[in-house]
Design an enzyme around this catalytic site. Structure first.
Site, short mmCIF file in Angstrom:
data_model
loop_
_atom_site.label_atom_id
_atom_site.label_comp_id
_atom_site.label_asym_id
_atom_site.label_seq_id
_atom_site.Cartn_x
_atom_site.Cartn_y
_atom_site.Cartn_z
N ASP A 204 -9.69 -5.46 -4.70
CA ASP A 204 -9.05 -4.43 -3.88
C ASP A 204 -9.68 -3.08 -4.21
O ASP A 204 -9.52 -2.56 -5.30
CB ASP A 204 -7.55 -4.42 -4.18
CG ASP A 204 -6.75 -3.65 -3.16
OD1 ASP A 204 -7.29 -2.71 -2.56
OD2 ASP A 204 -5.56 -3.99 -2.97
N SER B 113 0.81 -1.21 0.00
CA SER B 113 0.00 0.00 0.00
C SER B 113 0.85 1.27 0.00
O SER B 113 1.67 1.45 -0.90
CB SER B 113 -0.94 -0.06 1.20
OG SER B 113 -1.96 0.86 1.08
N HIS C 16 -7.47 -5.72 -0.38
CA HIS C 16 -6.30 -5.03 0.14
C HIS C 16 -5.56 -5.74 1.29
O HIS C 16 -4.34 -5.83 1.29
CB HIS C 16 -6.69 -3.63 0.59
CG HIS C 16 -5.60 -2.63 0.48
ND1 HIS C 16 -5.11 -2.19 -0.72
CD2 HIS C 16 -4.87 -2.01 1.42
CE1 HIS C 16 -4.14 -1.33 -0.51
NE2 HIS C 16 -3.97 -1.21 0.78
#
Ligand SMILES: *[C@@H]1O[C@H](CO)[C@@H](O)[C@H](O)[C@H]1NC(C)=O
Ligand SMILES: *[C@@H]1O[C@H](CO)[C@@H](O)[C@H](O)[C@H]1NC(C)=O
Ligand SMILES: *[C@@H]1O[C@H](CO)[C@@H](O)[C@H](O)[C@H]1NC(C)=O
Length: 421
Positions: free
Chosen positions: A364, A194, A397
């Site tokens: 995601d 991320s 995610h």
């Protein structure tokens, strides 16, 4: 209302946190002192950080039968960052240090290094890497619970929080990588999740760090954020830029604090936002999380970041551009950058021979497939044999760091990639 909001809030935090989990670390080698097991945290003279009551080594790594060392690294702008090292696998086989390849793990925003080690040793990336013969290092970003010290500032002061991810690119990441490079005498494999991918890509686009890296693995890559279409994400992006700046200015963004609760409350009043399942509406539907792991996660996270950082991320989402922090006023930008708009990080300038491994998920919501495609388009002239992509249609995610099957789905391929480079 309160109860459901709080539950929703925590789920939201999980999502956000895992979304931006990435890391950067800064180090000043001369001042860093390692200690095994019972870390005695003698730091540098002058400003020792408060010793963590229980550090990450002790709480989450040694208990699984691994050796673990705590390190402190100082950034050029005075922040003191905590890092952990797992120097070898459980079997204890292999030589320490210079025979092993160092790997740095950088988490995302609103979480810390603990998120890597919440699963069992058979499932969690740091343990798998250590058992596969790598020298594993975990970074903790400034402002998170183990990295809240500064040489002259205190986390209770506003000036401590006067930074965005630009400073992670400028200070934390180079300090950390430089530290590892000197400690190990070797080039490093980087793993970011991320926001940990965003800061790495921004650095690479400026030609930084690449001479000290063997390769970089980017999990749930975040660069462009313009396809992040979930209602909560879009609303949050709007509010962070508008309201949060007015409300908090330069300050800590504490997900457990009153201001953030108020912000979420107002977001949740919006009929388009489903606050009963904020985590899903924020991160996407994670396929493969263990309930016990999520519980452990919620007991330990989320972590603070700076409001300025959240605003910067929101700008990135809103503008569809990867650029430096926008002061939103021409003259103020001029003062900082010598131009009326913030300079962009041109991702097409990532060196084409840097080995990259990109893994992204079909579900995601933060690292949306459309945005990853934009990123891949920026990298279209990358040397073909230096770019590996892995698409997992069921992953969202948080799966990339916490899924029970991440070893089979992602980490085995990642390790094979490291061995090739
Ligand atoms: C924050 O840092 C900038 C420089 O990056 C400086 O211009 C500004 O005055 C600082 N603001 C506060 C509140 O410390
Ligand atoms: C879930 O986590 C618990 C606690 O770490 C562990 O005992 C259990 O084996 C895990 N379940 C799966 C399916 O991985
Ligand atoms: C980014 O760099 C590429 C080549 O290095 C160039 O062609 C492109 O115009 C640049 N983009 C911007 C927005 O400056």
């Amino acid at each position: 209302m309160d109860l459901h909001l709080q539950g929703g809030f925590y789920r939201w935090s999980v999502v956000v946190m895992s979304l931006f989990v990435s890391v950067l670390v800064v180090v000043e080698p001369h001042h860093a002192v390692a200690s095994s097991r019972r870390a005695t945290f003698t730091l540098f003279s002058g400003a020792p950080p408060d010793p963590p009551i229980v550090g990450l080594c002790e709480s989450s790594i040694i208990i699984h039968g691994y050796q673990c060392q705590e390190f402190y690294v100082k950034t050029e702008d005075g922040y003191v960052l905590n890092m952990q090292r797992i120097p070898r696998g459980r079997s204890g086989s292999g030589l320490l240090n210079n025979m092993k390849q160092p790997v740095l793990l950088q988490h995302g925003v609103l979480v810390d290094g603990m998120t890597w080690v919440l699963n069992t040793p058979e499932q969690a990336l740091p343990f798998i890497l250590a058992d596969s013969g790598f020298d594993v290092w975990i970074a903790n970003t400034r402002g998170t619970r183990f990295s809240r010290s500064h040489l002259t500032l205190d986390a209770s002061q506003r000036a401590y929080w006067n930074w965005s991810w630009d400073e992670l690119v400028e200070y934390d990441l180079p300090a950390t990588i430089d530290f590892l490079y000197r400690q190990t005498g070797q080039k490093i494999h980087y793993v970011g999740h991320s926001m940990g991918t965003l800061i790495a890509l921004a650095s690479f686009s400026e030609g930084k760090l690449v001479d000290k890296l063997k390769s970089a693995a980017l999990l749930s890559p975040v660069a462009y954020l313009s396809h992040m279409t979930t209602a909560i994400g879009v609303l949050a992006a709007r509010s962070f830029v508008g309201e949060m700046t007015k409300l908090m200015g330069v300050a800590e963004f504490n997900p457990k604090g009153k201001e953030v609760a108020n912000l979420l409350h107002s977001l949740c009043m919006n009929p388009s936002v489903d606050c009963y399942d904020l985590m899903t509406s924020f991160t996407g539907k994670n396929c493969c999380l263990n309930v016990s792991t999520v519980d452990l996660f919620l007991k330990n996270e989320p972590q603070s970041t700076s409001t300025k950082n959240m605003v910067h991320l929101a700008q990135t989402a809103r503008k569809g551009l990867v650029s430096k922090y926008d002061y939103e006023k021409k003259d103020v930008n001029m003062e900082h950058y010598g131009q009326g708009t913030p300079p962009i990080y041109n991702l097409s300038n990532v060196p084409r021979d840097l080995p990259l491994f990109l893994s992204y998920g079909g579900r995601d919501a933060l690292s949306d497939v459309g945005d990853v495609e934009l990123l891949l388009d920026s990298l279209k002239f990358h040397n073909g044999d230096k770019l590996t992509t892995l698409f997992l249609k069921d992953y969202a995610h948080a799966d990339f760091i916490m899924a029970v099957n991440a070893k089979e789905m992602v980490y085995n391929a990642l390790i094979a990639f490291f061995r090739r480079h």
